[in-house]
Design a protein around this motif. Structure first.
Motif, PDB file in Angstrom:
ATOM      1  N   LEU A 201       0.817  -1.205   0.000  1.00  0.00           N
ATOM      2  CA  LEU A 201       0.000   0.000   0.000  1.00  0.00           C
ATOM      3  C   LEU A 201       0.854   1.259   0.000  1.00  0.00           C
ATOM      4  O   LEU A 201       0.442   2.294  -0.524  1.00  0.00           O
ATOM      5  N   TRP A 202       2.069   1.200   0.587  1.00  0.00           N
ATOM      6  CA  TRP A 202       2.996   2.327   0.449  1.00  0.00           C
ATOM      7  C   TRP A 202       3.261   2.567  -1.035  1.00  0.00           C
ATOM      8  O   TRP A 202       3.237   3.701  -1.517  1.00  0.00           O
ATOM      9  N   GLU A 203       3.547   1.464  -1.732  1.00  0.00           N
ATOM     10  CA  GLU A 203       3.872   1.561  -3.152  1.00  0.00           C
ATOM     11  C   GLU A 203       2.661   2.019  -3.961  1.00  0.00           C
ATOM     12  O   GLU A 203       2.806   2.749  -4.947  1.00  0.00           O
ATOM     13  N   ALA A 204       1.466   1.616  -3.529  1.00  0.00           N
ATOM     14  CA  ALA A 204       0.248   2.057  -4.209  1.00  0.00           C
ATOM     15  C   ALA A 204       0.078   3.571  -4.067  1.00  0.00           C
ATOM     16  O   ALA A 204      -0.308   4.258  -5.020  1.00  0.00           O
ATOM     17  N   ALA A 205       0.358   4.104  -2.874  1.00  0.00           N
ATOM     18  CA  ALA A 205       0.256   5.548  -2.655  1.00  0.00           C
ATOM     19  C   ALA A 205       1.281   6.294  -3.510  1.00  0.00           C
ATOM     20  O   ALA A 205       0.970   7.329  -4.113  1.00  0.00           O
ATOM     21  N   LEU A 206       2.502   5.764  -3.572  1.00  0.00           N
ATOM     22  CA  LEU A 206       3.534   6.353  -4.419  1.00  0.00           C
ATOM     23  C   LEU A 206       3.094   6.381  -5.874  1.00  0.00           C
ATOM     24  O   LEU A 206       3.231   7.400  -6.564  1.00  0.00           O
ATOM     25  N   SER A 207       2.565   5.262  -6.342  1.00  0.00           N
ATOM     26  CA  SER A 207       2.134   5.153  -7.738  1.00  0.00           C
ATOM     27  C   SER A 207       1.005   6.127  -8.039  1.00  0.00           C
ATOM     28  O   SER A 207       0.996   6.779  -9.099  1.00  0.00           O
ATOM     29  N   ALA A 208       0.056   6.234  -7.120  1.00  0.00           N
ATOM     30  CA  ALA A 208      -1.084   7.136  -7.323  1.00  0.00           C
ATOM     31  C   ALA A 208      -0.629   8.585  -7.414  1.00  0.00           C
ATOM     32  O   ALA A 208      -1.173   9.372  -8.193  1.00  0.00           O
ATOM     33  N   GLY A 209       0.376   8.936  -6.619  1.00  0.00           N
ATOM     34  CA  GLY A 209       0.864  10.307  -6.639  1.00  0.00           C
ATOM     35  C   GLY A 209       1.741  10.604  -7.838  1.00  0.00           C
ATOM     36  O   GLY A 209       1.625  11.662  -8.465  1.00  0.00           O
ATOM     37  N   LEU A 210       2.639   9.692  -8.188  1.00  0.00           N
ATOM     38  CA  LEU A 210       3.610   9.942  -9.255  1.00  0.00           C
ATOM     39  C   LEU A 210       3.044   9.720 -10.654  1.00  0.00           C
ATOM     40  O   LEU A 210       3.626  10.187 -11.633  1.00  0.00           O
ATOM     41  N   TYR A 211       1.933   8.988 -10.770  1.00  0.00           N
ATOM     42  CA  TYR A 211       1.322   8.766 -12.086  1.00  0.00           C
ATOM     43  C   TYR A 211       1.066  10.108 -12.772  1.00  0.00           C
ATOM     44  O   TYR A 211       0.644  11.062 -12.116  1.00  0.00           O
ATOM     45  N   PRO A 212       1.359  10.277 -14.073  1.00  0.00           N
ATOM     46  CA  PRO A 212       1.709   9.252 -15.073  1.00  0.00           C
ATOM     47  C   PRO A 212       3.212   9.010 -15.246  1.00  0.00           C
ATOM     48  O   PRO A 212       3.619   8.564 -16.314  1.00  0.00           O
TER      49      PRO A 212
END
Length: 268
Positions: A201-212
């Motif tokens: 979930l840490w990585e999910a939060a990172l992905s959601a913020g850094l996308y695209p």
């Protein structure tokens, strides 16, 4: 600047209006390049922080304008509350907003420094998690002994002053989130930290913020391809660029699958 210009009512118009953000920033003594302003507005629209036609701030944009974080990193923090890992995301956010705590060692000690960095990463293949682990050690050892803390920094080629500054920035972020009526990210209680130990979930939060800012590669490929079809490889400063790390070699995932990586920025 774009967020603050809107928040303070200095540029109430749309992108083409004489009282819009480009026109307002163009009046500065040293105005930013027009392309830089349009790229910034495009980023904020893509993040969902601005309305495309009017450049008015959305609810997310209002929140991001208060946080002293780069907009993508701020969005990561907002997402972390939904995912239940706010404390960890707050740690990573302030670290991403300041310079790296790792010092550049002499050439004859570089290999040893790289080994220390890989050990701190704990096989996470993440620069953010590597610094996060250093911060956790900072908090743990600072309570015990200044000597133990200094020794840890020396052995891992970390700057004590930089780690201390990142630690202080966490307090600033907590105050800013409190002004937005978000519960404190640093408390272990509450739904905002219900999944505090779940790295996925840490990585999910990172992905959601850094996308695209996402790149991919397939089996046998060395370089990554971004969503705009630009070729890229891991930067030499990353823990993933160390010899022996999976991302520093040909992709080994099974055929038909795709390896993803999120990144903060691309440099030449």
């Amino acid at each position: 600047m774009c967020l603050m210009a809107k928040k303070l009512g200095l540029a109430p118009g749309g992108p083409e209006d004489p009282d819009g953000i480009p026109a307002f920033l163009g009046k500065a003594i040293t105005p930013p390049h027009e392309k830089s302003v349009s790229n910034a507005i495009e980023l904020l629209v893509d993040l969902g922080a601005m309305v495309p036609e009017t450049n008015n701030l959305t609810d997310l944009g209002q929140c991001l304008s208060v946080l002293s974080l780069e907009p993508r990193v701020g969005k990561m923090v907002i997402w972390s509350y939904l995912l239940g890992c706010a404390r960890t995301a707050a740690h990573m956010a302030v670290a991403m907003s300041y310079k790296s705590p790792f010092i550049l060692p002499p050439p004859n000690m570089r290999r040893e420094a790289e080994k220390s960095q890989v050990a701190l990463s704990q096989n996470s293949e993440s620069d953010q998690v590597t610094v996060l682990n250093a911060l956790f050690k900072h908090d743990q050892l600072k309570k015990k002994s200044e000597g133990l803390y200094r020794d840890f920094c020396r052995r891992n080629y970390l700057s004590p002053s930089t780690l201390h500054m990142i630690s202080d920035l966490r307090r600033n972020l907590t105050r800013e989130l409190d002004s937005l009526s978000f519960p404190s990210p640093m408390t272990h209680k509450g739904s905002q930290n219900r999944h505090d130990r779940d790295q996925a979930l840490w990585e999910a939060a990172l992905s959601a913020g850094l996308y695209p800012n996402v790149a991919t590669r397939k089996q046998g490929e060395v370089n990554f391809s971004t969503m705009t079809n630009r070729k890229a490889k891991i930067h030499v400063s990353s823990v993933n660029a160390v010899k022996g790390q999976p991302m520093n070699a040909k992709c080994q995932i099974p055929e038909g699958e795709v390896e993803f990586v999120c990144f903060g920025e691309m440099v030449q």
